[in-house]
Write an enzyme that holds these catalytic residues in place. Sequence first.
Site, mmCIF file in Angstrom:
data_model
loop_
_atom_site.group_PDB
_atom_site.id
_atom_site.type_symbol
_atom_site.label_atom_id
_atom_site.label_comp_id
_atom_site.label_asym_id
_atom_site.label_seq_id
_atom_site.Cartn_x
_atom_site.Cartn_y
_atom_site.Cartn_z
ATOM 1 N N HIS A 152 -2.285 7.310 -4.366
ATOM 2 C CA HIS A 152 -2.667 6.054 -3.694
ATOM 3 C C HIS A 152 -2.290 4.899 -4.517
ATOM 4 O O HIS A 152 -2.933 4.952 -5.674
ATOM 5 C CB HIS A 152 -3.916 5.940 -3.128
ATOM 6 C CG HIS A 152 -4.451 4.492 -2.709
ATOM 7 N ND1 HIS A 152 -5.480 3.912 -3.406
ATOM 8 C CD2 HIS A 152 -4.294 3.860 -1.537
ATOM 9 C CE1 HIS A 152 -5.813 2.804 -2.847
ATOM 10 N NE2 HIS A 152 -5.062 2.532 -1.722
ATOM 11 N N HIS A 201 1.018 12.127 0.321
ATOM 12 C CA HIS A 201 0.448 13.376 0.558
ATOM 13 C C HIS A 201 1.810 14.392 0.363
ATOM 14 O O HIS A 201 2.527 14.755 1.342
ATOM 15 C CB HIS A 201 -0.028 13.618 1.888
ATOM 16 C CG HIS A 201 -1.096 13.061 2.161
ATOM 17 N ND1 HIS A 201 -2.300 13.046 1.652
ATOM 18 C CD2 HIS A 201 -1.221 11.630 3.119
ATOM 19 C CE1 HIS A 201 -3.116 11.905 2.249
ATOM 20 N NE2 HIS A 201 -2.579 11.339 2.980
ATOM 21 N N SER A 239 0.858 -1.191 0.035
ATOM 22 C CA SER A 239 0.026 -0.018 -0.100
ATOM 23 C C SER A 239 1.028 1.286 0.016
ATOM 24 O O SER A 239 1.941 1.386 0.659
ATOM 25 C CB SER A 239 -0.947 0.017 1.303
ATOM 26 O OG SER A 239 -1.738 -1.110 1.157
ATOM 27 N N ASN A 273 -2.437 0.428 -4.479
ATOM 28 C CA ASN A 273 -2.489 -0.885 -3.582
ATOM 29 C C ASN A 273 -2.699 -1.963 -4.539
ATOM 30 O O ASN A 273 -3.136 -2.077 -5.637
ATOM 31 C CB ASN A 273 -3.560 -1.022 -2.671
ATOM 32 C CG ASN A 273 -3.780 -1.929 -1.947
ATOM 33 O OD1 ASN A 273 -4.595 -2.979 -2.304
ATOM 34 N ND2 ASN A 273 -3.391 -2.142 -0.789
ATOM 35 N N GLY A 297 -6.571 -6.959 13.219
ATOM 36 C CA GLY A 297 -5.783 -6.634 14.233
ATOM 37 C C GLY A 297 -4.333 -6.380 13.931
ATOM 38 O O GLY A 297 -3.289 -6.425 14.859
ATOM 39 N N GLY A 298 -4.047 -5.829 12.578
ATOM 40 C CA GLY A 298 -2.841 -5.454 12.369
ATOM 41 C C GLY A 298 -2.285 -4.070 13.136
ATOM 42 O O GLY A 298 -2.720 -3.764 13.986
ATOM 43 N N ARG A 299 -1.011 -3.820 12.473
ATOM 44 C CA ARG A 299 -0.374 -2.566 13.449
ATOM 45 C C ARG A 299 -1.168 -1.358 12.860
ATOM 46 O O ARG A 299 -1.123 -1.136 11.781
ATOM 47 C CB ARG A 299 0.919 -2.577 12.832
ATOM 48 C CG ARG A 299 1.765 -1.378 13.524
ATOM 49 C CD ARG A 299 3.393 -1.453 13.121
ATOM 50 N NE ARG A 299 4.029 -0.309 13.724
ATOM 51 C CZ ARG A 299 4.241 0.694 13.190
ATOM 52 N NH1 ARG A 299 3.863 1.119 12.251
ATOM 53 N NH2 ARG A 299 5.021 1.592 14.132
ATOM 54 N N ARG A 354 -2.549 -6.359 -3.821
ATOM 55 C CA ARG A 354 -2.821 -7.480 -2.832
ATOM 56 C C ARG A 354 -2.931 -8.697 -3.377
ATOM 57 O O ARG A 354 -3.675 -8.651 -4.518
ATOM 58 C CB ARG A 354 -3.773 -7.059 -2.049
ATOM 59 C CG ARG A 354 -5.158 -6.463 -2.786
ATOM 60 C CD ARG A 354 -6.134 -5.798 -1.665
ATOM 61 N NE ARG A 354 -7.358 -5.662 -2.303
ATOM 62 C CZ ARG A 354 -7.619 -4.649 -3.012
ATOM 63 N NH1 ARG A 354 -6.746 -3.665 -3.204
ATOM 64 N NH2 ARG A 354 -8.827 -4.526 -3.622
#
Length: 310
Positions: A111, A101, A97, A113, A263-265, A115
């Site tokens: 942006h 800015h 990702s 991404n 529950g990632g960072r 995956r």
Amino acid sequence: MRKDRQNKITEVGIYLKDLQNRLCRAFEKEEGESRFQETLWEKPNGGGGRTRLLTEGHVIEQGGVNFSCVYGNQLPPAATQKHPEISGFDFQAEGLSLVIHPRNPYVPTVHANFRFFIAGKDEADPRWWFGGGYDLTPYYGFEEDCRHWHRVAKKACDRFGEAIYPRFKAACDDYFYLKHRNEPRGIGGLFFDDLNEWEFKRCFEFIKILGDSFLEAYLPIMQNRKNHPYGERQREFQLYRRGRYVEFNLLYDRGTRFGLEFGGRTESILMSLPPRVVWRPNWEPEPGSEEARLYEDYLVRRNWVSVSGA
């Protein structure tokens, strides 16, 4: 079967990490002195990743290029919304990702991404798919920039058939839309999900060609606009429009939801948010201004690759 599954994960991961390296080097070259700071993170029994963040640069006010490889015994709801039949499957997911800015309001936020998901139950034939794309969010519009952006995207897609670009361009227009504001986030680009209609090798090749085309699409725009003169008015409008970016990412973005549900960072997930932003209730641009032109000429669905742009 398990070996084939792991081979796919390994192959995609090698490419995405190499792409992360190339993207960071390219943006550091534009910066001159500022560098991305790397943070390695792990989730116990769930994978990990490497976050790279550049802050307070001369060209980039804040930018992140993140890689993650995570796994679990049940896909988060954000990943199974369209496919509830795989909600109980174990999974592995890899992704890159990027959000940049820029400091100068005449340089658009960007942006990207890319995956890959693979999910299966026991040793059953796993289901896999790719997703991703890239999109552009200008604050001040330039026709030539928008056309360049979309023509590079189309050139990458056309190697896989002339129907691919219009399809993924339309999907991007649909996805990056703020329903509560009744306006698009930017001028779009490409967006796709659940891509597995070709064999794995061809789908992966599409991802690589698209990933490799990103710098060709964005860097010339950054290079042409990064020294454009601007004042307090332009800066204030940039901060105001960044509010729309925040609203989309927190209200609609499936990648943000997936990361938080898994529950990632958290710091890595929320690196897409700009460092400074303002909201102005009931604000309207001055008629005939550059700011008004953004809404009238750019935040609309357009065929950017045609001669007329109609």
